[in-house]
Design an enzyme around this catalytic site. Structure first.
Site, PDB file in Angstrom:
ATOM      1  CG  LEU A   1      13.033  -3.618   3.845  1.00  0.00           C
ATOM      2  CD1 LEU A   1      12.669  -2.766   5.043  1.00  0.00           C
ATOM      3  CD2 LEU A   1      11.775  -3.963   3.051  1.00  0.00           C
ATOM      4  N   GLY A   2      14.151  -2.279  -0.124  1.00  0.00           N
ATOM      5  CA  GLY A   2      14.388  -1.193  -1.060  1.00  0.00           C
ATOM      6  C   GLY A   2      15.219  -1.563  -2.272  1.00  0.00           C
ATOM      7  CD  GLU A   3      19.859  -3.756  -2.121  1.00  0.00           C
ATOM      8  OE1 GLU A   3      20.856  -3.209  -2.627  1.00  0.00           O
ATOM      9  OE2 GLU A   3      19.905  -4.809  -1.454  1.00  0.00           O
TER      10      GLU A   3
ATOM     11  N   PRO B   1      12.805 -12.581   0.507  1.00  0.00           N
ATOM     12  CG  PRO B   1      13.692 -13.551   2.417  1.00  0.00           C
ATOM     13  CD  PRO B   1      14.088 -12.786   1.201  1.00  0.00           C
ATOM     14  NE  ARG B   2       5.194  -7.740   0.916  1.00  0.00           N
ATOM     15  CZ  ARG B   2       4.917  -6.941  -0.109  1.00  0.00           C
ATOM     16  NH1 ARG B   2       5.584  -7.051  -1.241  1.00  0.00           N
ATOM     17  NH2 ARG B   2       3.946  -6.059  -0.017  1.00  0.00           N
TER      18      ARG B   2
ATOM     19  CD  GLU C   1      -1.477  -2.371   1.849  1.00  0.00           C
ATOM     20  OE1 GLU C   1      -2.260  -3.321   1.947  1.00  0.00           O
ATOM     21  OE2 GLU C   1      -0.275  -2.431   2.229  1.00  0.00           O
TER      22      GLU C   1
ATOM     23  CG  ASN D   1       2.602  -4.232  -7.747  1.00  0.00           C
ATOM     24  OD1 ASN D   1       2.374  -4.476  -8.922  1.00  0.00           O
ATOM     25  ND2 ASN D   1       2.656  -2.999  -7.281  1.00  0.00           N
TER      26      ASN D   1
END
Length: 425
Positions: free
Chosen positions: A314-316, A273-274, A68, A340
């Protein structure tokens, strides 16, 4: 027209959340700590602000988790360009970490208050937003009712309503209507959601169909220097990505890679991983199954012996998609409901997914119709599909169609911005 009266069901909910606030706080703290949330910021969940309220008009946007949050990034930028300030709240620490990386200067972030009367009151007392915006399927009764009671306009954007959620609301239609009627505007992803909301008593003039905002989001950022380094380490090896995996899915993904490497022994899997805080557990599982693993968070390089690269950062995401021709979107081998598919499509990736994709039903349905993605039923089917796609004509077809689909995706983001600004009193 006066809003529908609050029902006994809501009054009971309010009473229980007020009495149960200490329990809710303890539960939230355990979850917060388990996901490595910053301890000094936990009080934000109780409505205690850690930042001052800026002067001027302020829109509060609640985006819950990573998906989101990413869907509203461009929207936030569009709003701030009009001179209105934005406060973004999220629930998860992973979304908060991304907010620190991706929000533009001047945009505020806080952890969202618990939906108890006490936490909501503190939050609204401090921030007194000029507009409250909820994203997708976030219906928090106390926050909605208490914001409305203060005369704060309410909007629900990128709204979606699954069949199971609709069934639950239909059991309490009066309560559903009493909450939903308090929104000044509800902007849905599909005509189906609009129709479902009307069946719950939402008025036609509250509703508009604006499409899926995730479809119109910009491509994820890529560290091009890191991409060049990784590409040199790959040395042309067959490569695929499994993205946003959840607990229980890594075993299926491992089984898939076993099939892939049986045909292409030098193939490399990038597994993201999420929730990166699960890195230790995922690494332990992979090593127990005999894989040679290198881990991104530990700056371990990819070597010729590396079979799985554990991308527990994160962020990659854009970096991994920019490297790989094939991406499996996880969260779809479990009832999580998928993630997504637009993001890898931006990078000319062939998009694969499992059978559970309720969160992105519209996207996957339309992409299937355009031959822009492919469904696999389990780990065995995933491995066989990836193996068959390497070097095939079908790979190029899926890549081209995915890129064409996301490039042509339509979304009325400009209309959403105009509507939101217009709601500020």
């Amino acid at each position: 027209m006066a809003p529908a009266p609050l029902t006994l069901t809501y009054q009971l909910y309010r009473l229980l959340t007020a009495l149960g606030a200490p329990i809710a706080k303890r539960t939230a703290r355990k979850r917060f700590e388990a996901r490595n949330g910053p301890a000094e910021r936990f009080d934000e969940r109780s409505g205690h602000a850690s930042l001052p309220r800026p002067s001027g008009r302020l829109i509060w946007m609640h985006a819950v988790s990573v998906g989101e949050f990413l869907s509203i990034l461009d929207l936030v930028q569009d709003i701030t360009a009009t001179g209105v300030q934005v406060l973004v709240t999220t629930t998860t620490s992973s979304a908060a970490d991304l907010a620190a990386q991706r929000l533009s200067h001047g945009v505020l972030h806080q952890f969202s208050p618990l939906d108890t009367p006490q936490a909501t009151r503190r939050f609204l007392d401090h921030w007194h937003p000029d507009l409250a915006v909820f994203v997708e399927s976030e219906i928090w009764p106390n926050q909605i009712v208490m914001a409305h009671a203060r005369g704060i306009p309410l909007a629900l954007i990128n709204a979606r309503l699954s069949a199971s959620s609709l069934k639950q609301w239909q059991k309490k239609p009066d309560t559903a209507r009493s909450l939903l009627i308090r929104f000044d505007a509800i902007m849905t992803q599909t005509d189906g959601t609009r129709t479902a909301l009307q069946s719950l008593g939402v008025l036609p003039d509250q509703l508009a169909v604006t499409g899926d905002m995730k479809a119109a989001a910009a491509a994820q950022p890529v560290d091009h220097a890191a991409a060049q380094t990784l590409e040199s380490n790959l040395s042309g090896r067959p490569l695929w990505v499994a993205s946003s995996s959840h607990d229980g899915e890594e075993a299926d993904i491992s089984a898939a890679h076993r099939i892939v490497t049986a045909k292409s022994p030098d193939a490399l899997l990038i597994l993201a991983p999420r929730h990166p805080e699960r890195g230790d557990a995922v690494e332990a599982l992979l090593r127990a199954e005999g894989w040679t693993v290198a881990r991104r968070s530990k700056a371990q390089p990819i070597t010729g012996q590396t079979q799985i690269y554990l991308a527990d950062t994160l962020g990659e995401t854009g970096l991994w998609y920019s490297l790989a021709p094939i991406v499996f979107i996880a969260g779809s081998f479990t009832t999580v409901g998928g993630h997504n598919p637009y993001e890898p499509a931006h990078f000319d990736c062939a998009v694969l997914h499992g059978p559970h994709y309720a969160n992105f039903e519209l996207a996957y349905t339309e992409m299937h119709a355009a031959n822009a993605c492919q469904e696999v039923q389990d780990g065995r089917a995933l491995g066989q599909t990836v193996s068959d796609l390497f070097g095939s004509a079908q790979l190029a077809v899926l890549q081209t169609n995915a890129k064409t689909f996301v490039t042509g995706a339509k979304n009325a983001r400009g209309a959403v911005v105009q509507k939101l600004i217009g709601l500020i009193k």
